[in-house]
Design a protein around this motif. Structure first.
Motif, PDB file in Angstrom:
ATOM      1  N   PRO A  61       0.840  -1.209   0.000  1.00 40.83           N
ATOM      2  CA  PRO A  61       0.000   0.000   0.000  1.00 40.83           C
ATOM      3  C   PRO A  61       0.875   1.259   0.000  1.00 40.83           C
ATOM      4  O   PRO A  61       1.905   1.318   0.678  1.00 40.83           O
ATOM      5  N   ARG A  62       0.442   2.246  -0.751  1.00 47.62           N
ATOM      6  CA  ARG A  62       1.138   3.532  -0.782  1.00 47.62           C
ATOM      7  C   ARG A  62       0.096   4.630  -0.691  1.00 47.62           C
ATOM      8  O   ARG A  62      -0.921   4.589  -1.385  1.00 47.62           O
ATOM      9  N   MET A  63       0.348   5.616   0.154  1.00 46.45           N
ATOM     10  CA  MET A  63      -0.622   6.658   0.408  1.00 46.45           C
ATOM     11  C   MET A  63       0.117   7.926   0.801  1.00 46.45           C
ATOM     12  O   MET A  63       1.318   8.071   0.539  1.00 46.45           O
ATOM     13  N   PHE A  64      -0.570   8.869   1.441  1.00 51.29           N
ATOM     14  CA  PHE A  64       0.042  10.113   1.867  1.00 51.29           C
ATOM     15  C   PHE A  64      -0.405  10.440   3.288  1.00 51.29           C
ATOM     16  O   PHE A  64      -1.446   9.991   3.758  1.00 51.29           O
ATOM     17  N   SER A 394      -2.216   1.808  -9.954  1.00 50.37           N
ATOM     18  CA  SER A 394      -1.546   3.113  -9.895  1.00 50.37           C
ATOM     19  C   SER A 394      -2.343   4.023  -8.971  1.00 50.37           C
ATOM     20  O   SER A 394      -3.224   4.750  -9.423  1.00 50.37           O
ATOM     21  N   PRO A 395      -2.050   4.015  -7.668  1.00 52.45           N
ATOM     22  CA  PRO A 395      -2.833   4.832  -6.734  1.00 52.45           C
ATOM     23  C   PRO A 395      -2.724   6.321  -7.054  1.00 52.45           C
ATOM     24  O   PRO A 395      -1.627   6.852  -7.220  1.00 52.45           O
ATOM     25  N   ARG A 396      -3.873   6.982  -7.147  1.00 55.15           N
ATOM     26  CA  ARG A 396      -3.919   8.425  -7.410  1.00 55.15           C
ATOM     27  C   ARG A 396      -4.744   9.098  -6.327  1.00 55.15           C
ATOM     28  O   ARG A 396      -5.758   8.563  -5.869  1.00 55.15           O
ATOM     29  N   PRO A 409      -3.158  16.866  -7.592  1.00 55.48           N
ATOM     30  CA  PRO A 409      -3.127  15.469  -8.025  1.00 55.48           C
ATOM     31  C   PRO A 409      -1.747  14.876  -7.811  1.00 55.48           C
ATOM     32  O   PRO A 409      -0.733  15.473  -8.179  1.00 55.48           O
ATOM     33  N   ALA A 410      -1.705  13.725  -7.189  1.00 54.98           N
ATOM     34  CA  ALA A 410      -0.449  13.027  -6.932  1.00 54.98           C
ATOM     35  C   ALA A 410      -0.696  11.541  -7.082  1.00 54.98           C
ATOM     36  O   ALA A 410      -1.778  11.041  -6.737  1.00 54.98           O
TER      37      ALA A 410
END
Length: 702
Positions: A61-64, A394-396, A409-410
């Motif tokens: 998982p990848r997030m912010f 592709s997590p956006r 947008p990232a």
């Protein structure tokens, strides 16, 4: 509160890219028009599909999250052996090759399909922490700003071994309004809550707050959506359930319960042919009243259920928002992405969609229960499936990575983390206003222009120093630079997809078409003041010291939280090392009130044409130009009074402001090696008043 802070890739149905709008930072009565975001760039060449050893969404998982509490969202990547962080500096992510905590990783048994992980501020210190629902309970790792403390188990309940993700949901939400996210589980026989107790590093025992919304009541994740959002603006998250007959709501109560489920809208349900396979249903504050509304992307349109703050049966208003972003127009859950978020800081959630060509945006317009959406426009030619961005792989996101108060947008792409930073300025709204300082008062003034920019991303852009003979054939020594420049018809082409600029030269240029002095006789651009430049000393105006609008370096802004401020002359020396460049003039607005410093200037005559103001938080810069008429013209088309300009800026959100030209007395000051350039009305250094203006009243923001 908003679920925008709780980020997860494990419970997509619950947190389907949702964000409730934040309060507007400045009044914007005429709507907002922004330049497009720039083409995306790689801010960090790690954590992509083809970087490092390969990051795939099925494993990592990848997030912010704002890990260090500076107001900018950072990269958070759950890897093989732990969690990696990339700290945002506003223009890129700073890579740390070391794990910040050796927990929550694939090698420790954490799986995307069973173990939801989040970033959330658990202890109220402004820094996002890590939360994971694991095999034997809920684990939390507290951020120190430079690392995470060891992950500790805050609860032995809500465990993945007991709560599989097929039909049960585990998430975070502040259901008791204390500012700390609680553990919430939609289980077999109802909804369970473990209240956060950060002082003792634990969640309280899970108790059933309502006997509904569970699998025993026929709720499942295949057909129905359940989520948390504050629908009555009391600071507590409530339950929204898109079920069989329509949409149900249960309000969080002060006695650790949710009240009984009530059908507030007989729509968005399976009886009306809505399903999770075809339709996206979420919640967002569509009309800016602080309450989360229902939003559904249907077969032929996008619909809203306006919250009335209660869960009285069938009492919410159902309406159509737009015929865009629907299934019939090609928007599908498995091929496109739709996000509700406030992109222009007006308090209303806008629609951002990622489809094949790129990123589309439709802005919310209107008030109360009459909101509609503008025609969708492509703001970024990227992040779409045509550019190899794939739903699920592709997590956006829409997240504020540069601290300007608006989401950008990232996304995690093939070769790293990509961001499309916004052009910092939107420009321009034309307004007519009543001059409150005129005699008689409230005289109509036509043709004021308002632009805003968001700091600290903005940089001042000044024109190149002019030779004194550049315009010698012009008897008025006008320096006719375009006063307003943007990506809009009739005011270009000084902007491009990477920057936007607003130019002020109202004292020496007529913004009306047909002015005889519109033929350019100077070069408009050429100077960009860097962070290492300092400013010269400041002169006096009408016998008094000028005030200074100082723009600080990003390092200073990050360390203090102040982006820009108006300084007194005696404060300049102590701040000199931090000043990037400056604008000076006499103070027009202080503490939101007109500050009359018009010594030597008749207060009811037309003297003021340009002003610059700041919102109270110092993050929003407001620029105003009043129509200069025909070479000064006849009032009220030749500028406005000082009070009229002050009230115009105040009405558009200014808490402090400077006049940029009242009687030609302001200065733009910067240094270029040994030479100091300034603009002042009485500057006759070359032998003639107003003849030599190396820096005319001209300001660009990039």
């Amino acid at each position: 509160m908003s679920l925008f802070n709780w980020k997860s890739v494990g419970v997509c149905a619950l947190l389907s890219a949702m964000a409730l709008g934040a309060p507007a930072s400045a009044a914007d009565p005429n709507g907002s028009r922004y330049d497009d975001w720039s083409q995306n760039e790689v801010w960090l060449a790690h954590y992509g599909r083809y970087t490092d050893s390969g990051w795939v969404s099925s494993k990592y998982p990848r997030m912010f999250g704002d890990i260090n509490g500076d107001g900018m969202q950072d990269v958070v990547a759950f890897g093989q052996t732990g969690v990696y962080i990339g700290i945002s500096n506003g223009t890129s992510f700073i890579n740390d090759p070391n794990v910040w905590v050796s927990a929550f990783g694939y090698g420790d048994g954490w799986r995307v399909g069973t173990d939801p992980r989040f970033t959330a501020d658990m202890n109220g210190d402004g820094k996002d922490d890590l939360v994971g629902f694991g095999n034997d309970g809920v684990y939390v790792a507290i951020s120190t700003g430079t690392s995470f403390n060891a992950a500790t188990r805050w609860s032995d309940q809500f465990a993945s071994s007991v709560w599989p993700n097929s039909n049960w949901i585990r998430t975070l939400g502040d259901v008791n309004g204390d500012g700390h996210p609680d553990a919430v589980g939609f289980g077999t026989d109802g909804v369970y809550v473990g209240l956060a107790d950060p002082t003792n590093s634990k969640f309280g025992d899970a108790t059933r707050w309502i006997e509904n919304y569970g699998t025993d009541q026929a709720w499942n994740t295949t057909e129905y959506t359940r989520l948390l959002a504050d629908v009555n603006a009391d600071g507590k998250d409530d339950i929204i359930g898109y079920g069989i007959q329509g949409t149900y709501v249960s309000l969080a109560q002060s006695n650790n319960t949710f009240n009984a489920a009530s059908l507030v809208v007989a729509n968005f349900g399976s009886d009306q042919m809505w399903s999770n396979a075809k339709h996206l249903r979420t919640a967002a504050d569509v009309n800016g009243d602080g309450k989360a509304d229902l939003v559904g992307f249907g077969d032929t349109a996008t619909y809203v259920g306006y919250s009335n703050g209660t869960n009285t049966a069938n009492s919410w208003t159902f309406a159509t928002l737009t015929d865009q972003f629907s299934l019939g127009s090609g928007w599908t859950n498995d091929g496109t992405l739709r996000i509700m978020t406030d992109v222009n800081s007006d308090g209303k959630a806008d629609i951002v969609g990622f489809n094949a060509p790129g990123m589309q945006v439709a802005l919310a317009q209107g008030q109360d229960q009459d909101v509609t959406y503008s025609t969708a426009k492509q703001w970024v030619n990227d992040f779409g499936s045509n550019q190899a961005w794939v739903v699920g792989e592709s997590p956006r996101f829409m997240v504020d990575v540069n601290g300007d108060g608006r989401p950008e947008p990232a996304g995690y792409g093939y070769y790293g983390v990509y961001v499309s930073a916004p052009a910092s300025l939107y420009c321009c709204d034309k307004v007519n206003f009543l001059d409150t300082g005129s005699n008689p008062p409230n005289k109509q003034v036509d043709g004021a222009w308002i632009g805003r920019t968001y700091l600290p991303r903005a940089q001042l852009v000044l024109n190149a120093p002019n030779k004194p003979t550049t315009c010698e054939n012009n008897p008025t020594y006008k320096n006719p630079v375009e006063p307003i420049v943007a990506n809009s018809t009739g005011y270009g082409p000084w902007s491009n997809q990477y920057s936007a600029r607003l130019f002020i030269n109202a004292n020496f240029f007529d913004i009306n078409a047909g002015n005889p002095y519109t033929t350019p006789c100077t070069t408009a651009l050429g100077w960009t003041i860097g962070n290492t430049e300092t400013v010269s000393t400041y002169g006096t105006v009408h016998g008094g010291a000028t005030q200074t609008m100082a723009f600080f370096t990003p390092a200073h802004a990050q360390s203090t939280g102040i982006y820009a401020e108006i300084l007194g002359n005696n404060a300049v020396s102590s701040q000199r090392d931090n000043i990037q460049n400056a604008v000076s003039g006499f103070t027009l607005v202080s503490d939101g009130q007109f500050n009359d410093q018009s010594s030597g200037i008749a207060p009811t005559t037309n003297r003021a044409r340009a002003g610059i103001g700041l919102t109270q938080d110092g993050k929003t810069l407001i620029l105003a130009i009043v129509n200069n008429g025909n070479d000064g013209g006849t009032y009220p088309n030749g500028g406005t009074t000082l009070k009229g300009l002050a009230d115009l800026l105040i009405a558009n959100g200014a808490y402090s402001a400077l006049t940029l030209d009242g009687s030609g007395s302001s200065q733009l000051v910067f240094s270029n090696g040994a030479v100091t350039y300034k603009s002042v009305g009485s500057d006759n250094a070359q032998g003639g008043t107003h003849q030599y203006r190396p820096v005319p009243i001209f300001l660009g923001v990039r």
